[in-house]
Design a protein around this motif. Structure first.
Motif, mmCIF file in Angstrom:
data_model
loop_
_atom_site.group_PDB
_atom_site.id
_atom_site.type_symbol
_atom_site.label_atom_id
_atom_site.label_comp_id
_atom_site.label_asym_id
_atom_site.label_seq_id
_atom_site.Cartn_x
_atom_site.Cartn_y
_atom_site.Cartn_z
ATOM 1 N N LEU A 156 0.835 -1.200 0.000
ATOM 2 C CA LEU A 156 0.000 0.000 0.000
ATOM 3 C C LEU A 156 0.871 1.253 0.000
ATOM 4 C CD1 LEU A 156 -3.091 0.708 0.206
ATOM 5 C CD2 LEU A 156 -2.700 0.994 2.658
ATOM 6 N N ASP A 157 1.924 1.241 0.814
ATOM 7 C CA ASP A 157 2.837 2.383 0.887
ATOM 8 C C ASP A 157 3.569 2.597 -0.439
ATOM 9 O OD1 ASP A 157 2.081 2.753 3.509
ATOM 10 O OD2 ASP A 157 3.843 1.750 4.358
ATOM 11 N N LYS A 158 3.986 1.491 -1.066
ATOM 12 C CA LYS A 158 4.684 1.600 -2.354
ATOM 13 C C LYS A 158 3.767 2.180 -3.423
ATOM 14 C CE LYS A 158 8.190 -2.052 -1.839
ATOM 15 N NZ LYS A 158 8.653 -3.378 -2.338
ATOM 16 N N ALA A 159 2.495 1.729 -3.443
ATOM 17 C CA ALA A 159 1.545 2.243 -4.422
ATOM 18 C C ALA A 159 1.292 3.731 -4.203
ATOM 19 C CB ALA A 159 0.228 1.462 -4.334
ATOM 20 N N ARG A 160 1.183 4.132 -2.948
ATOM 21 C CA ARG A 160 0.959 5.545 -2.637
ATOM 22 C C ARG A 160 2.155 6.395 -3.099
ATOM 23 N NH1 ARG A 160 -2.713 6.961 1.169
ATOM 24 N NH2 ARG A 160 -2.386 4.994 2.294
ATOM 25 N N LYS A 161 3.368 5.880 -2.842
ATOM 26 C CA LYS A 161 4.561 6.624 -3.260
ATOM 27 C C LYS A 161 4.662 6.692 -4.781
ATOM 28 C CE LYS A 161 9.531 7.125 -2.555
ATOM 29 N NZ LYS A 161 9.723 7.621 -3.931
ATOM 30 N N MET A 162 4.317 5.587 -5.459
ATOM 31 C CA MET A 162 4.381 5.576 -6.917
ATOM 32 C C MET A 162 3.433 6.618 -7.507
ATOM 33 S SD MET A 162 3.493 2.524 -9.646
ATOM 34 C CE MET A 162 4.777 1.434 -9.021
ATOM 35 N N LEU A 163 2.219 6.665 -6.990
ATOM 36 C CA LEU A 163 1.251 7.642 -7.490
ATOM 37 C C LEU A 163 1.668 9.062 -7.140
ATOM 38 C CD1 LEU A 163 -1.968 5.611 -6.697
ATOM 39 C CD2 LEU A 163 -1.364 6.523 -8.954
ATOM 40 N N ALA A 164 2.176 9.259 -5.930
ATOM 41 C CA ALA A 164 2.628 10.589 -5.528
ATOM 42 C C ALA A 164 3.770 11.065 -6.423
ATOM 43 C CB ALA A 164 3.063 10.577 -4.067
ATOM 44 N N LYS A 193 1.850 11.831 1.630
ATOM 45 C CA LYS A 193 0.785 12.051 2.611
ATOM 46 C C LYS A 193 -0.351 12.910 2.054
ATOM 47 C CE LYS A 193 3.336 15.864 4.811
ATOM 48 N NZ LYS A 193 3.939 16.318 6.081
ATOM 49 N N GLU A 194 -0.225 13.345 0.800
ATOM 50 C CA GLU A 194 -1.297 14.114 0.164
ATOM 51 C C GLU A 194 -2.224 13.239 -0.680
ATOM 52 O OE1 GLU A 194 0.763 18.506 -0.357
ATOM 53 O OE2 GLU A 194 1.243 16.969 -1.854
ATOM 54 N N ILE A 195 -1.972 11.932 -0.690
ATOM 55 C CA ILE A 195 -2.794 10.988 -1.452
ATOM 56 C C ILE A 195 -3.722 10.243 -0.506
ATOM 57 C CG2 ILE A 195 -2.786 8.951 -2.934
ATOM 58 C CD1 ILE A 195 -1.655 11.345 -4.340
ATOM 59 N N VAL A 196 -5.031 10.363 -0.732
ATOM 60 C CA VAL A 196 -6.030 9.637 0.043
ATOM 61 C C VAL A 196 -6.758 8.694 -0.901
ATOM 62 C CG1 VAL A 196 -8.150 9.819 1.423
ATOM 63 C CG2 VAL A 196 -6.346 11.539 1.659
ATOM 64 N N PHE A 197 -6.736 7.403 -0.604
ATOM 65 C CA PHE A 197 -7.396 6.435 -1.475
ATOM 66 C C PHE A 197 -8.893 6.385 -1.194
ATOM 67 C CE2 PHE A 197 -3.009 4.479 -1.407
ATOM 68 C CZ PHE A 197 -2.698 4.898 -2.693
ATOM 69 N N THR A 198 -9.678 6.325 -2.269
ATOM 70 C CA THR A 198 -11.135 6.315 -2.176
ATOM 71 C C THR A 198 -11.688 5.181 -3.027
ATOM 72 O OG1 THR A 198 -11.501 7.721 -4.106
ATOM 73 C CG2 THR A 198 -11.087 8.843 -1.997
ATOM 74 N N SER A 199 -13.011 5.138 -3.135
ATOM 75 C CA SER A 199 -13.648 4.127 -3.983
ATOM 76 C C SER A 199 -13.864 4.629 -5.406
ATOM 77 C CB SER A 199 -15.001 3.715 -3.381
ATOM 78 O OG SER A 199 -15.882 4.821 -3.343
ATOM 79 N N GLY A 200 -13.512 5.888 -5.694
ATOM 80 C CA GLY A 200 -13.686 6.406 -7.046
ATOM 81 C C GLY A 200 -14.076 7.868 -7.069
ATOM 82 N N GLY A 201 -14.527 8.330 -8.229
ATOM 83 C CA GLY A 201 -14.824 9.740 -8.435
ATOM 84 C C GLY A 201 -15.941 10.280 -7.567
ATOM 85 N N THR A 202 -17.010 9.521 -7.412
ATOM 86 C CA THR A 202 -18.139 10.011 -6.627
ATOM 87 C C THR A 202 -17.753 10.240 -5.183
ATOM 88 O OG1 THR A 202 -19.807 8.986 -8.074
ATOM 89 C CG2 THR A 202 -20.459 9.443 -5.796
ATOM 90 N N GLU A 203 -17.060 9.274 -4.589
ATOM 91 C CA GLU A 203 -16.636 9.450 -3.204
ATOM 92 C C GLU A 203 -15.628 10.590 -3.085
ATOM 93 O OE1 GLU A 203 -14.364 7.268 0.504
ATOM 94 O OE2 GLU A 203 -14.925 6.040 -1.227
#
Length: 380
Positions: A45-53, A61-71
């Protein structure tokens, strides 16, 4: 099969599906668990967050995972209302937002908040003068869609960002769901506080998305429970979906430079072919729109009739947003652009991905040249 409904959803890439399967099978632990399986899931999970960041050039720490666009849109908008209610209760948005934002603002109005809905011109764009005139001392958030999901119209996000440098009390949310890769945003340089993305719009899987929350901004959570996602999104994380999303984002970004040039050619080819068909009106302005979305109307033909006629040829297009396509009323977006009720009721959307080809555009135009005159004889 020719799939021209990529704004509704994209087909997941094979590599993305394989990543999802592997993580689901081999790293199924709960990231909050303290045993080895849990810690392995947390590492992924941490690696995916860093890759996207890193891809977005923002902090992890500015990336918050959600269920998609609506959420994501709901969290940015309602979360601001919850967190900043003592600062004011006025919001600014536009008449051409996706339902995920538009309906959220209607709900806030029912709760006593005030919302200013900016109109748009015939190309679907807001006026910066109108925007600045609408800002009040009690304005707490401006929320705008970047690329319109029905017409492809691009809002002047960079210009809005520059305006808001003079209004530090106003937060800025961008619905970037349709813009990801096709019309890039530089989050590191722009004055954007919140930005929504959804994985299934760039060949990831449904049910995963992210909200960029610029450091220093506060949001009130929609979901309460555990302390996941900086206490902004309680619930066990969808590790497999998140890792698959990170892979999809990276793969699409690698294709985007060449891919967007290709999309521009497809768009021009399609529009040129549509403009010579009798009773066809193109509702997407070539110069001020994204390369992958084209909207057009055909006389008084009901859009579902044309969609079903194309479906028989295994050609898949859509009408309005997929979230609203089963509603019979005219398109709110096209009405806002100045189309009459008949034109706004007959809008068809074609949307490309990097996987589509010129040969597919030729085939679709060939069918439209045959199908539309036949339908006009019946539905005129």
């Amino acid at each position: 099969m020719i799939y021209f409904d990529n704004s509704a959803t994209t087909r997941p890439l094979d590599e993305v599906i394989q990543t999802y399967i592997k993580v689901s099978k081999d790293f199924f632990g709960n990231p909050s668990s303290l045993h080895t399986l849990g810690m392995e899931a947390q590492v992924l999970l941490d690696k995916a967050r860093k890759m996207l960041a890193d891809q977005l050039q923002v902090k992890t720490k500015e990336i918050v995972f959600t269920s998609g666009g609506t959420e994501g849109n709901n969290l940015a908008i309602k979360g601001t209302a919850f967190a900043r209610k003592n600062r004011g209760g006025h919001f600014i948005t536009s008449m051409v937002e996706h339902a995920a934002s538009y309906e959220t603002f209607l709900e806030l109005e029912r709760q006593g908040y005030e919302v200013t809905y900016l109109g748009v011109d015939n190309n679907g764009q807001i006026s910066l003068d109108d925007l600045e005139k609408a800002i009040r001392p009690d304005t707490i958030l401006i929320s705008l869609i970047h690329v319109n999901n029905e017409t492809g119209a691009i809002q002047p996000i960079e210009a809005v960002s520059n305006v808001l440098k003079h209004y530090p009390h106003v937060r800025f949310h961008v619905d970037h769901v349709q813009g990801a890769h096709k019309v890039p945003l530089n989050l590191a340089k722009l004055r954007i506080d919140f930005c929504t993305m959804s994985a299934h719009k760039f060949h990831g899987l449904k049910g995963t998305g992210l909200l960029y929350v610029k450091e220093g901004n506060r949001l009130g959570p929609l979901l309460h429970g555990g302390e996941q996602e900086l206490k902004l999104r309680a619930g066990t994380e969808n590790v497999a979906g998140v890792v698959a999303m990170a892979k999809a984002y990276r793969l699409e970004k690698e294709k985007s430079s060449v891919g967007n040039q290709k999309l521009t050619k497809l768009k021009e080819k399609l529009i040129n072919g549509l403009e010579v068909i009798d009773k066809v009106r193109v509702n997407t302005d070539v110069e001020s729109s994204a390369p992958h979305i084209i909207n057009f109307s055909v006389g008084h033909i009901k859009p579902e009739v044309l969609i079903q006629a194309l479906s028989k040829e295994k050609i898949y297009v859509s009408t309005k947003s997929a979230c609203s396509s089963k509603l019979s009323e005219p398109s709110r977006i096209l009405v806002a652009q100045g189309l009459d009720e008949n034109e706004a009721s007959s809008g068809i959307r074609i949307s490309f991905s990097y996987e589509n080809t010129e040969a597919e555009v030729d085939i679709v135009l060939s069918h439209l040249h045959k199908i539309i005159p036949d339908l006009l004889k019946v539905h005129g």
